[in-house]
Design an enzyme around this catalytic site. Structure first.
Site, PDB file in Angstrom:
ATOM      1  N   CYS A 159      -0.637  32.627  13.460  1.00 26.36           N
ATOM      2  CA  CYS A 159      -0.278  33.139  14.783  1.00 26.36           C
ATOM      3  C   CYS A 159       0.265  32.023  15.670  1.00 26.36           C
ATOM      4  O   CYS A 159      -0.312  31.682  16.709  1.00 26.36           O
ATOM      5  CB  CYS A 159      -1.493  33.796  15.420  1.00 26.36           C
ATOM      6  SG  CYS A 159      -1.991  35.315  14.608  1.00 26.36           S
ATOM      7  N   GLU A 160       1.362  31.424  15.236  1.00 23.90           N
ATOM      8  CA  GLU A 160       2.048  30.373  15.981  1.00 23.90           C
ATOM      9  C   GLU A 160       3.544  30.512  15.760  1.00 23.90           C
ATOM     10  O   GLU A 160       3.997  30.627  14.613  1.00 23.90           O
ATOM     11  CB  GLU A 160       1.620  28.979  15.496  1.00 23.90           C
ATOM     12  CG  GLU A 160       0.178  28.620  15.743  1.00 23.90           C
ATOM     13  CD  GLU A 160      -0.101  28.281  17.199  1.00 23.90           C
ATOM     14  OE1 GLU A 160       0.864  28.001  17.938  1.00 23.90           O
ATOM     15  OE2 GLU A 160      -1.279  28.300  17.571  1.00 23.90           O
ATOM     16  N   GLU A 217       0.812  -1.212   0.000  1.00 28.34           N
ATOM     17  CA  GLU A 217       0.000   0.000   0.000  1.00 28.34           C
ATOM     18  C   GLU A 217       0.852   1.273   0.000  1.00 28.34           C
ATOM     19  O   GLU A 217       0.828   2.046   0.962  1.00 28.34           O
ATOM     20  CB  GLU A 217      -0.931   0.006   1.222  1.00 28.34           C
ATOM     21  CG  GLU A 217      -1.890  -1.171   1.279  1.00 28.34           C
ATOM     22  CD  GLU A 217      -2.528  -1.350   2.643  1.00 28.34           C
ATOM     23  OE1 GLU A 217      -2.173  -0.586   3.567  1.00 28.34           O
ATOM     24  OE2 GLU A 217      -3.363  -2.250   2.791  1.00 28.34           O
TER      25      GLU A 217
END
Length: 470
Positions: free
Chosen positions: A398-399, A323
């Protein structure tokens, strides 16, 4: 004392030891870019015959730019490599892991190129069914499937449901009985093998939410219950050991442990398990410290492992499936941004940090914050004769941890309005995208033979406001 949100990344302007000083900061590094990516005579990057300048003008930024030829080439390469390696044994199938990136067009490409499709939620299943993907070539994963998801999968005739817990055996059996059919199921087992990768994407060790543990006999009990269930058919076992894996070492240990269970089932329950899914997790090159294997090397290596282990256990070699998701989708796509603020922050003495802010960020690529992932980038709208300089590419959110590329060399004259491309963003970037700070998600466009086609349109503020019914 609480650590700074940016952790050890904060306040260090030295290039990491793995990041080489570029002889030419304009060079497209082999392995990082999709197969049709190049620079044109005017210096702009072109992919699929389309200049990034044209993309920015017609589509806007940020934008995910998917090289259709590259995506489909990688899908066929995995299909062919595993088919060839397992041809002398019992054969192999390749399922594209839709969680990496899925939309209607991608589902149709995967179907046309002869792969199966792995989905893990009702939403991914809905995309596949709307695209007309054949149900018998779909596998449904998930550690907490709802009754509605199970029912829809069975009604669609999915080829297999990968059962993840003892409780789920009863759920699938009950829904199958209600529908008057037998459900084909695989059992996901955890082998205790941990891939050598970030802790949160190493999914086969015991302390995690996925699968049925081999330790203590839980997996064996699951086999016994499925064989006893009137409306279930056990088609095989499933094992997935993690992500961003560069060699076959982990597969060797995991395959042995799963095949030990196959032998135990043969000896104690007199039942032959004929299919084995060894998952995916094949790694890609995000920057120069990564050296991924080729599909051919992976296929031949794993085929040798399976054949050897089966011989030692006196087992018939099962039909095997895999997969890959990231290894197909990841390198096919780059994210195109426009530069805004360029800020040289003096940290005292000789130390400083150049922050290059772009018009996206963790809303379109949270992997740097979530997994401590390392990406590369390139000034893609033009070439420059200026000296390389280590920069940090950051987003608009805003981080403090809103970092797109932690460390990379860009020309010293990078400025507002420049176009910057981040490669290998086709896997898990759009899939994990959010509307943090109410930022609309970017579009996904496919480029091929000089044409642009929108696969997923850009979200608008109207889309966001349309959900706010309070």
């Amino acid at each position: 004392m609480r650590a700074h949100e940016a952790g050890a990344l904060h306040g260090n302007d030295a290039a990491p030891t793995w990041l080489p000083y570029p002889s030419d900061v304009n060079t497209l590094i082999d392995g990082l870019w999709s197969r049709t990516t190049r620079r044109t005579e005017d210096g702009a990057v072109e992919v699929g015959g389309v200049s990034v300048a044209r993309i920015a003008e017609e589509v806007g930024t940020p934008a995910f730019v998917l090289d259709e030829d590259d995506f489909r080439h990688r899908a066929r390469a995995f299909r062919d490599a595993f088919a060839e390696a397992f041809r002398p044994l019992a054969g192999a199938d390749v399922y594209y892991a839709g969680k990496a990136f899925l939309c209607g067009a991608v589902a149709r490409w995967v179907e046309e190129d002869g792969l199966g499709l792995d989905v893990c939620t009702g939403g991914e299943l809905a995309v596949a069914l709307r695209a007309g993907f054949p149900g018998e070539r779909i596998a449904l994963h998930g550690n907490n499937k709802s009754l509605a998801e199970i029912r829809r999968a069975l009604e669609a005739g999915v080829g297999r449901i990968v059962v993840d817990s003892l409780d789920e055996i009863d759920l699938v059996d009950a829904v199958a009985a209600e529908l008057g059919l037998r459900a084909a199921v695989m059992l996901r087992v955890t082998t205790g093998v941990e891939a050598h990768t970030h802790e949160f994407i190493a999914t086969a060790h015991e302390d995690q939410k996925f699968g049925l543990s081999l330790t203590g006999g839980t997996a064996f009990e699951a086999v016994r219950r499925v064989l006893a269930a009137e409306h279930l058919e056990l088609v095989g076992l499933h094992s997935h050991i993690g992500s961003q894996i560069f060699d076959t070492g982990g597969f060797e240990v995991a395959a042995r442990r799963v095949l030990d269970l196959v032998a135990q089932v043969r000896d104690e329950l007199d039942h032959t398990i004929t299919q084995l899914d060894l998952g995916g997790g094949f790694g890609v090159m995000y920057n120069t410290q990564h050296t991924p294997s080729t599909p051919e090397a992976l296929a031949s290596g794993i085929a040798g492992i399976v054949e050897k282990q089966c011989h030692e256990l006196e087992l018939e070699v099962p039909h095997v499936s895999f997969e890959p998701g990231r290894a197909i989708a990841g390198p096919s796509t780059q994210t195109l941004y426009t530069v805004g603020t360029v800020k040289d922050v003096r940290l005292g003495g000789p130390h400083h940090r150049v922050y290059v802010s772009v018009d996206g960020g963790m809303s379109d690529n949270v992997r740097t914050a979530l997994y401590d992932a390392d990406y590369s980038c390139l000034l893609s709208g033009r070439v420059s004769e200026e000296q390389p300089e280590v920069v940090r590419v950051v987003g608009k959110h805003c981080e403090s941890g809103d970092i797109v590329v932690k460390d990379e060399y860009l020309p010293a004259d990078v400025r507002r309005g420049d176009l910057v491309s981040v490669p290998v963003t086709g896997a898990y970037c759009y899939s994990l995208a959010s509307n943090y700070n109410h930022v609309p998600r970017p579009p996904v466009i496919a480029v091929k033979d000089g044409e642009i086609r929108t696969l997923i349109r850009r979200e608008t503020e109207e889309d966001l406001l349309g959900l706010d019914v309070g």
